[in-house]
Write an enzyme that holds these catalytic residues in place. Structure first.
Site, short mmCIF file in Angstrom:
data_model
loop_
_atom_site.label_atom_id
_atom_site.label_comp_id
_atom_site.label_asym_id
_atom_site.label_seq_id
_atom_site.Cartn_x
_atom_site.Cartn_y
_atom_site.Cartn_z
N SER A 23 -30.67 10.80 -8.85
CA SER A 23 -30.95 11.45 -10.13
C SER A 23 -31.77 12.70 -9.82
O SER A 23 -32.39 12.78 -8.75
CB SER A 23 -31.76 10.51 -11.02
OG SER A 23 -32.28 11.21 -12.13
N TYR A 31 -39.01 4.67 -13.05
CA TYR A 31 -37.62 5.05 -12.77
C TYR A 31 -37.61 6.16 -11.72
O TYR A 31 -36.85 6.12 -10.74
CB TYR A 31 -36.95 5.52 -14.06
CG TYR A 31 -35.52 6.01 -13.92
CD1 TYR A 31 -34.45 5.13 -13.96
CD2 TYR A 31 -35.23 7.37 -13.78
CE1 TYR A 31 -33.13 5.58 -13.85
CE2 TYR A 31 -33.92 7.83 -13.68
CZ TYR A 31 -32.88 6.93 -13.71
OH TYR A 31 -31.57 7.38 -13.59
N1 LIG Z 1 -26.78 8.71 -17.56
C1 LIG Z 1 -27.63 9.58 -17.03
O1 LIG Z 1 -28.13 10.51 -17.70
C2 LIG Z 1 -27.98 9.50 -15.56
C3 LIG Z 1 -28.66 10.56 -14.98
C4 LIG Z 1 -29.00 10.50 -13.64
C5 LIG Z 1 -28.69 9.37 -12.91
N2 LIG Z 1 -28.04 8.33 -13.50
C6 LIG Z 1 -27.74 7.17 -12.70
O2 LIG Z 1 -26.35 6.94 -12.72
C7 LIG Z 1 -26.09 5.54 -12.50
C8 LIG Z 1 -25.12 5.06 -13.57
O3 LIG Z 1 -25.67 5.29 -14.84
P1 LIG Z 1 -24.82 5.31 -16.19
O4 LIG Z 1 -25.43 6.35 -17.04
O5 LIG Z 1 -23.38 5.35 -15.89
O6 LIG Z 1 -25.27 3.89 -16.79
P2 LIG Z 1 -24.47 2.78 -17.64
O7 LIG Z 1 -25.54 1.99 -18.31
O8 LIG Z 1 -23.40 3.40 -18.46
O9 LIG Z 1 -23.79 1.88 -16.49
C9 LIG Z 1 -24.56 1.16 -15.58
C10 LIG Z 1 -23.79 -0.07 -15.16
O10 LIG Z 1 -24.60 -0.80 -14.20
C11 LIG Z 1 -24.45 -2.18 -14.49
N3 LIG Z 1 -25.59 -2.96 -13.97
C12 LIG Z 1 -26.87 -2.92 -14.38
N4 LIG Z 1 -27.60 -3.84 -13.71
C13 LIG Z 1 -26.76 -4.48 -12.87
C14 LIG Z 1 -26.90 -5.54 -11.93
N5 LIG Z 1 -28.08 -6.15 -11.73
N6 LIG Z 1 -25.82 -5.94 -11.23
C15 LIG Z 1 -24.61 -5.34 -11.45
N7 LIG Z 1 -24.41 -4.34 -12.32
C16 LIG Z 1 -25.47 -3.92 -13.03
C17 LIG Z 1 -24.35 -2.26 -16.01
O11 LIG Z 1 -23.78 -3.48 -16.44
C18 LIG Z 1 -23.51 -1.04 -16.33
O12 LIG Z 1 -22.12 -1.37 -16.36
C19 LIG Z 1 -27.46 4.87 -12.52
O13 LIG Z 1 -27.90 4.66 -11.19
C20 LIG Z 1 -28.35 5.89 -13.20
O14 LIG Z 1 -29.70 5.75 -12.82
C21 LIG Z 1 -27.67 8.37 -14.82
#
Ligand SMILES: NC(=O)c1ccc[n+]([C@@H]2O[C@H](COP(=O)([O-])OP(=O)(O)OC[C@H]3O[C@@H](n4cnc5c(N)ncnc54)[C@H](O)[C@@H]3O)[C@@H](O)[C@H]2O)c1
Length: 247
Positions: free
Chosen positions: A138, A151
């Site tokens: 991130s 985080y």
């Molecule tokens: N959305 C944003 O703005 C953003 C920005 C920077 C980084 N990220 C990173 O991108 C990645 C994905 O984020 P996203 O926005 O697609 O989130 P999201 O919530 O849409 O998807 C995350 C997925 O991870 C799964 N998950 C959570 N805990 C779990 C576990 N213990 N075991 C197995 N699966 C698990 C959830 O069920 C979900 O399907 C993350 O690492 C997040 O930190 C997101």
């Protein structure tokens, strides 16, 4: 580009992971969708199969070593080419109010999961011709995003885990890189900032490009870092942030 390559994507039932898994499958990879959410994970794979794509779902709690070991063993059939460590959660409790349980949940989900999957994946990748690990970090692994200290700390850990994997496993032809997105329009973002259009518009203005990122923006960067087009790139952090960290 990924014909017959075996690709594991964690957290692929939603958001960035779902899009990434789908893009790999569109490029003819054999994709393993790993997620704790059985209903949504199975639905993602059913959709992919309906479109003629090659994918399986493995229900995995990525905070459990037994589950991560099972995921990689099930996935590989003796071969694993790409691991995308994507799953993550955000907990925005201020640090002085955060419980030990919340801290542990964040660290276990965002950082320990990447250690566990990488550990078991590396055992299959070492000795193969090449391999690629792409971690979803991130911008908060580079700069402190206000109000989410814990985080940010997990993503700082992801950054150094990525660089360490790159250094230690380069002699085995295994590359490790990470992507650093700013706010991406996913269900995680709907939970953290709400689904209000005016709030999203205000957040979008933080990025010089003037919009939020999409899961496709991040998936494209991940596929590049997993592909041979990036064969001399390892230990890198690729920002996918509309210029957020360039200011
Ligand atoms: N959305 C944003 O703005 C953003 C920005 C920077 C980084 N990220 C990173 O991108 C990645 C994905 O984020 P996203 O926005 O697609 O989130 P999201 O919530 O849409 O998807 C995350 C997925 O991870 C799964 N998950 C959570 N805990 C779990 C576990 N213990 N075991 C197995 N699966 C698990 C959830 O069920 C979900 O399907 C993350 O690492 C997040 O930190 C997101």
């Amino acid at each position: 580009m990924f014909k017959d390559r075996v690709v594991v994507v964690t957290g692929a039932a939603s958001g960035i992971g779902k899009q990434t898994a789908t893009e790999f499958a569109r490029q003819a990879a054999q994709v393993v969708v790993a997620d704790i959410d059985e209903r949504r994970g199975a639905a993602v794979v059913a959709d992919m199969r309906n479109d003629g794509l090659d994918a399986v779902f493995v229900r995995t709690d990525l905070t459990s070593e037994a589950d991560c070991a099972h995921l990689i063993a099930t996935a590989t059939f003796g071969r694993l080419d790409v691991l995308v460590n994507n799953a993550g959660i955000e907990i925005s409790t201020p640090l002085h109010e955060m419980s030990e349980q919340e801290w542990d949940r964040l660290v276990d989900t965002n950082l320990k999961s990447m250690f566990l999957c990488s550990k078991h994946a590396l055992r299959h990748m070492v000795g193969a011709t090449n391999g690629a690990i792409v971690n979803v970090c991130s911008v908060s692994g580079l700069v402190a995003w206000p109000g989410i200290a814990a985080y940010n700390a997990t993503k700082g850990g992801v950054m150094m885990l990525t660089k360490s994997l790159a250094v230690d496993y380069a002699p085995y032809n295994i590359r490790a890189n990470c992507v650093c997105p700013s706010i991406i329009d996913t269900p995680m973002t709907d939970t953290s900032i709400g689904n209000d259009a005016s709030v999203k518009e205000a957040k979008a203005k933080l990025n010089p490009i003037g919009r939020l990122g999409t899961p496709e923006d991040v998936a494209n960067a991940i596929l590049f870092l997993a592909s041979e087009k990036s064969s001399f790139i390892t230990g890198a952090a690729l920002t996918v942030d509309g210029g957020y960290t360039a200011i």
